[in-house]
Design a protein around this motif. Structure first.
Motif, mmCIF file in Angstrom:
data_model
loop_
_atom_site.group_PDB
_atom_site.id
_atom_site.type_symbol
_atom_site.label_atom_id
_atom_site.label_comp_id
_atom_site.label_asym_id
_atom_site.label_seq_id
_atom_site.Cartn_x
_atom_site.Cartn_y
_atom_site.Cartn_z
ATOM 1 N N GLY A 260 0.783 -1.226 0.000
ATOM 2 C CA GLY A 260 0.000 0.000 0.000
ATOM 3 C C GLY A 260 0.811 1.270 0.000
ATOM 4 N N ALA A 261 2.141 1.165 -0.128
ATOM 5 C CA ALA A 261 2.980 2.374 -0.104
ATOM 6 C C ALA A 261 2.669 3.311 -1.263
ATOM 7 N N LEU A 262 2.304 2.748 -2.409
ATOM 8 C CA LEU A 262 2.096 3.584 -3.595
ATOM 9 C C LEU A 262 0.765 4.338 -3.568
ATOM 10 N N ARG A 263 -0.243 3.805 -2.902
ATOM 11 C CA ARG A 263 -1.559 4.450 -2.929
ATOM 12 C C ARG A 263 -1.511 5.791 -2.196
ATOM 13 N N GLY A 264 -1.817 6.837 -2.926
ATOM 14 C CA GLY A 264 -1.814 8.173 -2.361
ATOM 15 C C GLY A 264 -0.448 8.818 -2.276
ATOM 16 N N ALA A 265 0.599 8.128 -2.734
ATOM 17 C CA ALA A 265 1.960 8.657 -2.640
ATOM 18 C C ALA A 265 2.244 9.656 -3.756
ATOM 19 N N ARG A 266 3.266 10.454 -3.535
ATOM 20 C CA ARG A 266 3.759 11.381 -4.557
ATOM 21 C C ARG A 266 5.179 10.969 -4.925
ATOM 22 N N VAL A 267 5.383 10.675 -6.198
ATOM 23 C CA VAL A 267 6.665 10.145 -6.689
ATOM 24 C C VAL A 267 7.226 11.097 -7.734
ATOM 25 N N GLY A 268 8.427 11.598 -7.492
ATOM 26 C CA GLY A 268 9.120 12.374 -8.505
ATOM 27 C C GLY A 268 9.716 11.448 -9.550
ATOM 28 N N VAL A 269 9.690 11.850 -10.807
ATOM 29 C CA VAL A 269 10.221 11.029 -11.901
ATOM 30 C C VAL A 269 11.359 11.792 -12.559
ATOM 31 N N TRP A 270 12.577 11.307 -12.336
ATOM 32 C CA TRP A 270 13.780 11.877 -12.961
ATOM 33 C C TRP A 270 14.025 11.050 -14.217
ATOM 34 N N ARG A 271 13.573 11.550 -15.348
ATOM 35 C CA ARG A 271 13.487 10.720 -16.545
ATOM 36 C C ARG A 271 14.823 10.470 -17.238
ATOM 37 N N LYS A 272 15.758 11.401 -17.175
ATOM 38 C CA LYS A 272 16.989 11.273 -17.968
ATOM 39 C C LYS A 272 16.643 10.931 -19.419
ATOM 40 N N ALA A 273 15.631 11.591 -19.935
ATOM 41 C CA ALA A 273 15.078 11.239 -21.245
ATOM 42 C C ALA A 273 16.086 11.460 -22.357
ATOM 43 N N GLY A 274 15.970 10.646 -23.397
ATOM 44 C CA GLY A 274 16.771 10.812 -24.596
ATOM 45 C C GLY A 274 18.002 9.949 -24.677
ATOM 46 N N PHE A 275 18.387 9.310 -23.581
ATOM 47 C CA PHE A 275 19.564 8.442 -23.641
ATOM 48 C C PHE A 275 19.290 7.237 -24.527
ATOM 49 N N ILE A 401 11.816 9.472 -5.149
ATOM 50 C CA ILE A 401 12.116 9.818 -6.539
ATOM 51 C C ILE A 401 12.382 8.515 -7.292
ATOM 52 N N MET A 402 11.832 8.387 -8.485
ATOM 53 C CA MET A 402 12.090 7.229 -9.345
ATOM 54 C C MET A 402 12.883 7.672 -10.568
ATOM 55 N N ALA A 403 13.802 6.820 -10.999
ATOM 56 C CA ALA A 403 14.615 7.120 -12.178
ATOM 57 C C ALA A 403 14.998 5.811 -12.856
ATOM 58 N N PRO A 404 15.324 5.847 -14.150
ATOM 59 C CA PRO A 404 15.872 4.635 -14.774
ATOM 60 C C PRO A 404 17.226 4.324 -14.166
ATOM 61 N N THR A 405 17.492 3.068 -13.901
ATOM 62 C CA THR A 405 18.776 2.660 -13.339
ATOM 63 C C THR A 405 19.862 2.576 -14.398
ATOM 64 N N ASN A 406 19.515 2.041 -15.566
ATOM 65 C CA ASN A 406 20.537 1.685 -16.551
ATOM 66 C C ASN A 406 19.942 1.624 -17.943
ATOM 67 N N GLY A 407 20.822 1.735 -18.922
ATOM 68 C CA GLY A 407 20.484 1.393 -20.285
ATOM 69 C C GLY A 407 20.858 -0.047 -20.559
ATOM 70 N N PRO A 408 20.690 -0.526 -21.790
ATOM 71 C CA PRO A 408 21.073 -1.903 -22.109
ATOM 72 C C PRO A 408 22.571 -2.124 -21.911
ATOM 73 N N ALA A 409 22.942 -3.274 -21.396
ATOM 74 C CA ALA A 409 24.356 -3.601 -21.211
ATOM 75 C C ALA A 409 25.081 -3.579 -22.547
ATOM 76 N N TRP A 410 26.308 -3.075 -22.534
ATOM 77 C CA TRP A 410 27.124 -2.931 -23.729
ATOM 78 C C TRP A 410 27.988 -4.185 -23.943
ATOM 79 N N PRO A 411 28.462 -4.419 -25.169
ATOM 80 C CA PRO A 411 29.394 -5.526 -25.386
ATOM 81 C C PRO A 411 30.667 -5.329 -24.573
ATOM 82 N N THR A 412 31.128 -6.392 -23.942
ATOM 83 C CA THR A 412 32.351 -6.312 -23.154
ATOM 84 C C THR A 412 33.530 -5.996 -24.066
ATOM 85 N N ALA A 413 34.355 -5.033 -23.649
ATOM 86 C CA ALA A 413 35.500 -4.605 -24.447
ATOM 87 C C ALA A 413 36.732 -4.521 -23.555
#
Length: 485
Positions: A260-275, A401-413
């Protein structure tokens, strides 16, 4: 026992009807309490799983030769009615920068191959709770701090750990082995450590849950440091419930995951959009899930990021020299100074085979810990990082605050990691809690979302992560693909 449904080879074990990939600590505790399962059977199953699968993933550096005896001791306690709690008899893997008596604790470096004499405080807590110390996991050598060109998941001791979802891609770092081992069901849970992203980033890239607690909640005594101003150990698991159980042992405080933590909660969204378009889609789906659970979302930006990064980068060099040399003095038979580490590496046939030690040279020349310029750098980094979180929470009356953690893993180099999406710095530098939870995929590669809160808000971010996981269980077992389709 059918261990895991996956394309990796699987060998049946001695106990029935337990799917290691889906099992939780409370479930295992119930099965052991009613006699359906023993710790010896469970530990044996994980040891067979390591033997079958780790040749693909290369996450486990060493198995503790006493693991089955530890399990037998747990079973004996249980038959006498003396169980120590839900973690009693549960196999745990430890990142190889955590002192474990009788097992090498290397931070990935051949310079530290003489085992420590004593357990780290967090290991003592695990043993007191009855956990089975199953072994040690590989990591990015020196926590990715020896050189800017370090490939995540590689160490001179353990070689290259692989992402179990796509073996040719990075597991990210530096708790690479702990994350990959949990994803591949090589233990029920694992312990990682983080200075800046080293728990949440590999957890996100391998599709598991990783929790970085508030600085100081888990003892750092006996852990190879980068910076005591930021370092913390934390749990990694396939579900939030197991993370909460492990935190109750590590920190001595229970974190009940009441829904029930989400019901009625206020969550900031740090999108980091465009990556990444796929990351944007995963995050937007997560936002819709929050709204569907009764939360209000508000798009936010966290300020001061460039200033935080510049001040932190300079401060860490001084802190590493001071803190690692203090630590090395507790370890008989290993180098004592950064200069001696540099000389060891120069004379070792493996250590400099993949990358250099530029940051060690910087640390050798770093000012002392009382230097005025250093003190200003640390004060600036920590203050601005806390403000970046606190100001947004206060301005929008947010719970987390919610944010994306990661993008897709890259090839190991061989030449280090590319610049990737990262939202770990504010919480890491501020010493605030953050947790990543699986949220979606880019093809077969996992994408996570993180929940972060103010200083001391560990219980809050755990509850939000648990509610999100219940509403959108996105994790799936890895497929061990050689390359992307």
């Amino acid at each position: 026992m059918q261990l895991v449904t996956a394309s990796a080879p699987v060998t049946a074990g001695p106990c029935a009807d337990v799917d290691l990939d889906r099992a939780t600590i409370p479930l295992l505790a119930d099965l052991m309490a009613d006699g359906t399962l023993t710790s010896v059977e469970l530990t044996h199953a994980y040891l067979r799983r390591i033997a079958d699968v780790d040749r693909l993933v290369r996450a486990v550096l060493a198995v503790d030769p006493t693991a089955l005896k530890q399990a037998a001791d747990s079973d004996h306690r249980r038959t006498r009615g003396q169980s120590r709690g839900p973690l009693d008899g549960v196999p745990v893997l430890l990142k190889d920068n955590i002192d474990t008596a009788g097992l090498a604790t290397t931070a990935g470096s051949r310079a530290l191959c003489v085992p420590p004499r004593h357990d780290a405080e967090l290991v003592r807590r695990l043993r007191a709770a009855g956990a089975v110390v199953l072994g040690k996991t590989n990591m990015s050598e020196w926590g990715n701090f020896r050189s800017p060109w370090t490939p995540s998941g590689w160490s001179a001791v353990g070689g290259q750990t692989r992402n179990p979802h796509v073996l040719g891609h990075s597991p990210c770092g530096s708790s690479s082995g702990s994350a990959a081992a949990v994803a591949a069901s090589l233990a029920q849970v694992a312990i990682g450590t983080e200075t800046n992203g080293s728990i949440v980033s590999p957890a996100g890239h391998t599709g598991v849950v990783g929790f970085k607690p508030t600085l100081g909640r888990v003892s750092g005594a006996g852990v190879v440091p980068i910076s005591l101003e930021q370092d913390t150990a934390g749990p990694m698991a396939r579900n939030v419930e197991d993370v909460a159980v492990l935190m109750s042992v590590l920190a001595g405080v229970d974190h009940p995951l009441t829904p029930g933590a989400l019901r009625g909660a206020r969550v900031g969204v740090w999108r980091k959009a465009g990556f990444s378009a796929v990351v944007d889609r995963v995050l937007e789906s997560a936002v819709e899930i929050l709204r569907g659970c009764g939360a209000t979302t508000v798009d936010v930006e966290l300020r001061y990021q460039e200033e935080i990064h510049a001040a932190e980068r300079a401060a860490l060099v001084t802190e590493f020299k001071h803190d690692v040399e203090e630590y090395l003095r507790t370890r008989p038979g290993v180098p004592r100074t950064v200069r001696e580490l540099i000389e060891f590496n120069e004379n070792d046939p493996v250590e400099l085979s993949r990358f250099g030690q530029e940051r060690f040279f910087d640390a050798e020349k770093a000012p002392p810990i009382g230097d005025a310029a250093y003190l200003d750098q640390r004060r600036t980094a920590t203050t601005l990082a806390r403000r970046s979180i606190d100001e947004v929470l206060a301005a929008h009356h947010l719970d987390v605050i919610m944010a994306p953690t990661n993008g897709p893993a890259w090839p190991t180099a061989d030449n280090g990691d590319p610049d990737g999406l990262s939202t770990a710095s504010p919480a890491a530098v501020a010493g605030c809690p953050t947790i990543t939870v699986p949220a979606g995929f880019a093809g077969p590669l996992p994408i996570g979302v993180s929940f972060l809160g103010g200083h001391g808000a560990d219980a809050t971010v755990l509850r939000f992560a648990a509610d999100f996981e219940r509403a959108a269980p996105a994790r799936r077992a890895p497929a061990y693909l050689r390359t992307l389709p």
